[in-house]
Design a protein around this motif. Sequence first.
Motif, PDB file in Angstrom:
ATOM      1  N   ASN A 156       0.818  -1.223   0.000  1.00 46.62           N
ATOM      2  CA  ASN A 156       0.000   0.000   0.000  1.00 46.62           C
ATOM      3  C   ASN A 156       0.851   1.273   0.000  1.00 46.62           C
ATOM      4  OD1 ASN A 156      -2.318  -1.500  -0.149  1.00 46.62           O
ATOM      5  ND2 ASN A 156      -2.865  -1.271   1.995  1.00 46.62           N
ATOM      6  N   PRO A 157       1.891   1.379   0.861  1.00 43.82           N
ATOM      7  CA  PRO A 157       2.732   2.583   0.788  1.00 43.82           C
ATOM      8  C   PRO A 157       3.431   2.752  -0.567  1.00 43.82           C
ATOM      9  CG  PRO A 157       3.083   1.467   2.870  1.00 43.82           C
ATOM     10  CD  PRO A 157       2.237   0.560   2.024  1.00 43.82           C
ATOM     11  N   ILE A 158       3.869   1.655  -1.164  1.00 42.22           N
ATOM     12  CA  ILE A 158       4.494   1.751  -2.486  1.00 42.22           C
ATOM     13  C   ILE A 158       3.473   2.261  -3.509  1.00 42.22           C
ATOM     14  CG2 ILE A 158       5.412   0.373  -4.404  1.00 42.22           C
ATOM     15  CD1 ILE A 158       6.844  -1.351  -2.276  1.00 42.22           C
ATOM     16  N   LEU A 182       5.413   6.616  -8.580  1.00 42.91           N
ATOM     17  CA  LEU A 182       5.171   5.241  -9.002  1.00 42.91           C
ATOM     18  C   LEU A 182       5.257   5.159 -10.526  1.00 42.91           C
ATOM     19  CD1 LEU A 182       4.288   2.434  -7.843  1.00 42.91           C
ATOM     20  CD2 LEU A 182       1.956   3.106  -8.387  1.00 42.91           C
ATOM     21  N   PRO A 183       6.103   4.277 -11.054  1.00 45.01           N
ATOM     22  CA  PRO A 183       6.201   4.197 -12.521  1.00 45.01           C
ATOM     23  C   PRO A 183       4.905   3.677 -13.141  1.00 45.01           C
ATOM     24  CG  PRO A 183       7.623   2.558 -11.469  1.00 45.01           C
ATOM     25  CD  PRO A 183       6.985   3.349 -10.383  1.00 45.01           C
ATOM     26  N   ARG A 202      -1.606   4.157 -14.146  1.00 45.92           N
ATOM     27  CA  ARG A 202      -1.266   3.979 -12.724  1.00 45.92           C
ATOM     28  C   ARG A 202      -2.088   2.828 -12.138  1.00 45.92           C
ATOM     29  NH1 ARG A 202       1.108   6.807  -8.648  1.00 45.92           N
ATOM     30  NH2 ARG A 202       0.247   6.426  -6.578  1.00 45.92           N
ATOM     31  N   ARG A 203      -3.358   2.744 -12.526  1.00 45.81           N
ATOM     32  CA  ARG A 203      -4.231   1.667 -12.053  1.00 45.81           C
ATOM     33  C   ARG A 203      -3.625   0.307 -12.355  1.00 45.81           C
ATOM     34  NH1 ARG A 203      -7.425  -1.954 -14.368  1.00 45.81           N
ATOM     35  NH2 ARG A 203      -9.291  -2.684 -13.325  1.00 45.81           N
ATOM     36  N   ASN A 204      -3.107   0.138 -13.564  1.00 45.95           N
ATOM     37  CA  ASN A 204      -2.517  -1.147 -13.947  1.00 45.95           C
ATOM     38  C   ASN A 204      -1.227  -1.431 -13.187  1.00 45.95           C
ATOM     39  OD1 ASN A 204      -4.554  -1.890 -15.700  1.00 45.95           O
ATOM     40  ND2 ASN A 204      -3.606  -0.891 -17.443  1.00 45.95           N
ATOM     41  N   THR A 205      -0.470  -0.382 -12.878  1.00 48.48           N
ATOM     42  CA  THR A 205       0.726  -0.554 -12.060  1.00 48.48           C
ATOM     43  C   THR A 205       0.337  -1.078 -10.682  1.00 48.48           C
ATOM     44  OG1 THR A 205       1.867   1.234 -13.205  1.00 48.48           O
ATOM     45  CG2 THR A 205       2.736   0.600 -11.060  1.00 48.48           C
ATOM     46  N   VAL A 206      -0.647  -0.429 -10.070  1.00 44.87           N
ATOM     47  CA  VAL A 206      -1.107  -0.828  -8.737  1.00 44.87           C
ATOM     48  C   VAL A 206      -1.659  -2.252  -8.768  1.00 44.87           C
ATOM     49  CG1 VAL A 206      -2.823  -0.339  -6.935  1.00 44.87           C
ATOM     50  CG2 VAL A 206      -1.484   1.530  -7.941  1.00 44.87           C
ATOM     51  N   LEU A 207      -2.479  -2.565  -9.768  1.00 44.88           N
ATOM     52  CA  LEU A 207      -3.027  -3.923  -9.883  1.00 44.88           C
ATOM     53  C   LEU A 207      -1.928  -4.970 -10.033  1.00 44.88           C
ATOM     54  CD1 LEU A 207      -6.182  -3.549 -12.142  1.00 44.88           C
ATOM     55  CD2 LEU A 207      -6.101  -4.399  -9.796  1.00 44.88           C
TER      56      LEU A 207
END
Length: 124
Positions: free
Chosen positions: A26-28, A34-35, A41-46
């Motif tokens: 979560n912190p990352i 965040l790259p 960004r959504r896909n990075t997080v997923l």
Amino acid sequence: MLITAAILLVAVSLMHSVLGGINLINPICRRADLPIILGSRRNTVLTLQFGWHFLSFFWVALTALLVLLHVRPDRFLEDFLTGGAGLFIASALIALIAGRGRHLSWIFFFPIGGLLYAALAGIG
């Protein structure tokens, strides 16, 4: 021994998913720098979340196999192939749906699941 190992594996899986998710992933994911991968960004997080929690998912599947090995060792090969096929098919579906087809792991996970099911049919 196998049941004790299974219990410990469930415990580490829960701690990994919950504590690692809260204290690391979560912190990352909240970082401003965040790259961007797979277009957003959504896909990075997923991708980060899926990769992290997939390990816990895998450990729970392994836990089930340890229990099955303890309960019915004579059917372990069938149980292993069935469980592995289900694990990879479920993983493919999750990656395909959550990643909207952009995370290409599903291209590999579906055939792996299918091959495991085919191997199961071949021993039956």
